[in-house]
Each structure stands twice: as C-alpha cells, then as structure tokens.
Design a protein around this motif. Sequence first.
Motif, PDB file in Angstrom:
ATOM      1  N   ASN A 105      31.842  43.920  47.387  1.00 16.85           N
ATOM      2  CA  ASN A 105      32.740  42.849  46.952  1.00 16.85           C
ATOM      3  C   ASN A 105      33.555  42.341  48.144  1.00 16.85           C
ATOM      4  N   PRO A 106      33.392  41.077  48.549  1.00 19.40           N
ATOM      5  CA  PRO A 106      34.111  40.574  49.719  1.00 19.40           C
ATOM      6  C   PRO A 106      35.490  39.999  49.385  1.00 19.40           C
ATOM      7  N   THR A 107      35.892  40.032  48.123  1.00 24.42           N
ATOM      8  CA  THR A 107      37.110  39.352  47.686  1.00 24.42           C
ATOM      9  C   THR A 107      38.253  40.334  47.457  1.00 24.42           C
ATOM     10  N   VAL A 108      39.428  39.788  47.118  1.00 25.06           N
ATOM     11  CA  VAL A 108      40.601  40.611  46.814  1.00 25.06           C
ATOM     12  C   VAL A 108      40.676  40.941  45.330  1.00 25.06           C
ATOM     13  N   VAL A 109      39.696  40.512  44.548  1.00 23.37           N
ATOM     14  CA  VAL A 109      39.711  40.662  43.091  1.00 23.37           C
ATOM     15  C   VAL A 109      38.735  41.763  42.677  1.00 23.37           C
ATOM     16  N   PRO A 110      39.146  42.688  41.826  1.00 26.95           N
ATOM     17  CA  PRO A 110      38.227  43.745  41.383  1.00 26.95           C
ATOM     18  C   PRO A 110      36.961  43.176  40.744  1.00 26.95           C
ATOM     19  N   THR A 111      35.851  43.833  41.015  1.00 24.62           N
ATOM     20  CA  THR A 111      34.567  43.395  40.470  1.00 24.62           C
ATOM     21  C   THR A 111      34.602  43.303  38.952  1.00 24.62           C
ATOM     22  N   ASP A 112      35.228  44.285  38.300  1.00 19.66           N
ATOM     23  CA  ASP A 112      35.276  44.281  36.839  1.00 19.66           C
ATOM     24  C   ASP A 112      35.990  43.051  36.296  1.00 19.66           C
ATOM     25  N   LEU A 113      37.005  42.580  37.001  1.00 26.68           N
ATOM     26  CA  LEU A 113      37.714  41.377  36.563  1.00 26.68           C
ATOM     27  C   LEU A 113      36.853  40.142  36.775  1.00 26.68           C
ATOM     28  N   LEU A 114      36.169  40.053  37.900  1.00 25.02           N
ATOM     29  CA  LEU A 114      35.307  38.897  38.159  1.00 25.02           C
ATOM     30  C   LEU A 114      34.166  38.817  37.157  1.00 25.02           C
ATOM     31  N   ARG A 115      33.722  39.944  36.646  1.00 26.51           N
ATOM     32  CA  ARG A 115      32.645  39.944  35.653  1.00 26.51           C
ATOM     33  C   ARG A 115      33.075  39.316  34.334  1.00 26.51           C
ATOM     34  N   ARG A 116      34.342  39.073  34.160  1.00 27.13           N
ATOM     35  CA  ARG A 116      34.838  38.505  32.912  1.00 27.13           C
ATOM     36  C   ARG A 116      34.874  36.979  32.938  1.00 27.13           C
ATOM     37  N   PHE A 117      34.345  36.393  34.004  1.00 30.19           N
ATOM     38  CA  PHE A 117      34.209  34.942  34.128  1.00 30.19           C
ATOM     39  C   PHE A 117      32.740  34.596  34.374  1.00 30.19           C
TER      40      PHE A 117
END
Length: 337
Positions: A145-157
């Motif tokens: 994951n190259p971002t500052v956002v947890p993968t689990d949160l990004l999976r919700r979009f």
Amino acid sequence: MSTSTANGDGEQPMPVIVWCCPRSCSTAFERAFMQSQSTRCFHEPTAGGYYYGPQRACQRYDEAACQASGQDHETVEQTLRDMLNPDVYNKGTAKTEGAKYIFAKDMAQYLFSGEVLSALHPDSKVYRTPSAEQAGVDYRHTLENPTVVPTDLLRRFKHTFLVRTPEKSVPSYYKCVQDKAAGFEYFDGAEAGYAELRILYQWLSNPESTFHTAPPSPSASSLPGKVQSQPQPPPLVDASVLLANPERTIRLYCEAVGFPFDEGMLSWEKKSVPEFSSWGTFHAAAEQSTGFKKDDETGSKAKKADLPQDVLETIERSKEDYEWLYERRTIREEEEK
C-alpha cells in the motif's frame, strides 16, 4: 463511531471515488453525478488533510494559514472514514437523507505521504527534501500500500480513474496558478499528479498487490461501511474519449461501477456551486458550463512557445506516466474497438 446510513431503506450508500490529476475535466465529470438526486457528491474531500492538516504532505501554506483555514484538524484517513458515515460528515446538509450513492472526485496525490511525495519529486518546492533513504525510490511497481490510508478502509470504496494528456492539463493548471485562481503564489510541476495516479492505479489493479491479497486486519470490523466489489480492471477514463462522446462514456462508466445512468447527467444549469467555493475561481469554467464541450474548447489555448521552461519540462516529464495510463483506458472510442 456509528455506522448508521444516509438512506432510509436500511442500505448503506454505495461509495464511488474517481481519482484524477488537476485540470483533467474531472469537475465537469463530477457535475454529471451532481445531477443525480439519489447521490451525495464530495468535491476533493481529502484536500483539507493534504494542505492544512496535522499530517499534511503539502507545504504550500504556513502554520498561520493552516489554522485560518479551519481544516487544520483534518486528516485524509479520518475524512474517508467520515464519508462512509454520512450522519457524521453531512450533519445538517439537506441532501443527506435518502442518498443511495456517494460520489467523490479527488486527487490521487492527496493520498500519499510527504515522504513518498518528496521521493517522487525531490526538487519540488511544495514537498520536503527527501532523506538519503528515500532519494531515488521508485514506487511505480510496489505491491505494498503506497498511501497513508489503511488498505481495509480503501476496500470500502469503489475506485475509478480519470486522466487527461499533460499537453492540455499542465498548461491549464499553469494558467490557473498565474491567475491566482486558488490563491497559489507559484507553479510547481510536482503537482501535475501523473506519477501518483499511475502508482495508485497500478496498486489497485494488480491482482498480486496487498489491496487484493492482504487479509483483513483485526480492526477491520470496526470500520464504517462494508467491503465493496471492485470492478477489474478499475474503470479508467481518458478525457479525450469522454469529451468526444460524453453519453457513451458516462453510460459505460456507470455500467462498470453499478451506478444508474440517466440522460439528465449530460447537462446542467450554469450556476455557482457551493462545493467549489473554497477554490476561488479555479472551477469557474465548470460552474459556467452547461455540459461537456469538445476538447479543443476546454483545453488551454497557450502555445508551447508562450510557456515557461518549467511548464514545458513538466509536460515532458509527465508523458511516460500518462501514456502508461492511456494504454490501460477501459473505455475507448467506438472506432478503436
């Protein structure tokens, strides 16, 4: 945090984000979705955390300006969490109740840390000087994951993308800066956004990346929203295709993400849009428009001979990442098929 929903039928709104780079016709694209009465739209929601927040990656503004913004408490991660809980994020707004869809238009670079951005753009004025360990690191093929956002949160979009040739977007961005449309005092080519858009697309589309392979974290169950089914490959629209045939492009995009298409999305009223107000006149053209226009009418009129060297260098530097993305566009003009 409560995970109560915005619509009244017990179903959570389906959240869709289109990631883009500046001056990519993305605001016009966003206006199409603003026409849907069942949709709550968010205009660059993570900008506050990126420009003004305690973890801000961009250094354009000093501490006093950040405090004066009223957004100095925001973080990118918390903003995305709140978007999944409309009762929190949209408290007091008229369009919260009954929304079946969430649509956000945002810049890919807003997701990245100052450390990653400085490594990508070591000569930038808006990002910190990279450390010796960061210098020369290439994130374009990362599986992590190259971002500052947890993968689990990004999976919700649901994640989608929009890009435009730098030969049009970069001069347009330069002109906005020259006009001080957003209050920016200087042009910095690091903000063109192509490298970040490519890195994010590569990570989200690669079946071997942690976005697809990492197991849920122990804290995933406490997150608002639910894991979304991701269209694969992620829908990627090029502005030239969008402007050449808006109806077909929007229709196919909606089909890919599971959003109901309506012909009313292709035109809108010329008016000021409250969501754009914090950006000064940056989105004036989108506010004065009534629909999609041909690319030669929306692109910058500046000739290369009239552009300064740093703008020309930004165009050339962005071409490789743009062409990588263009080759992966998922919607093509009919004659290309």
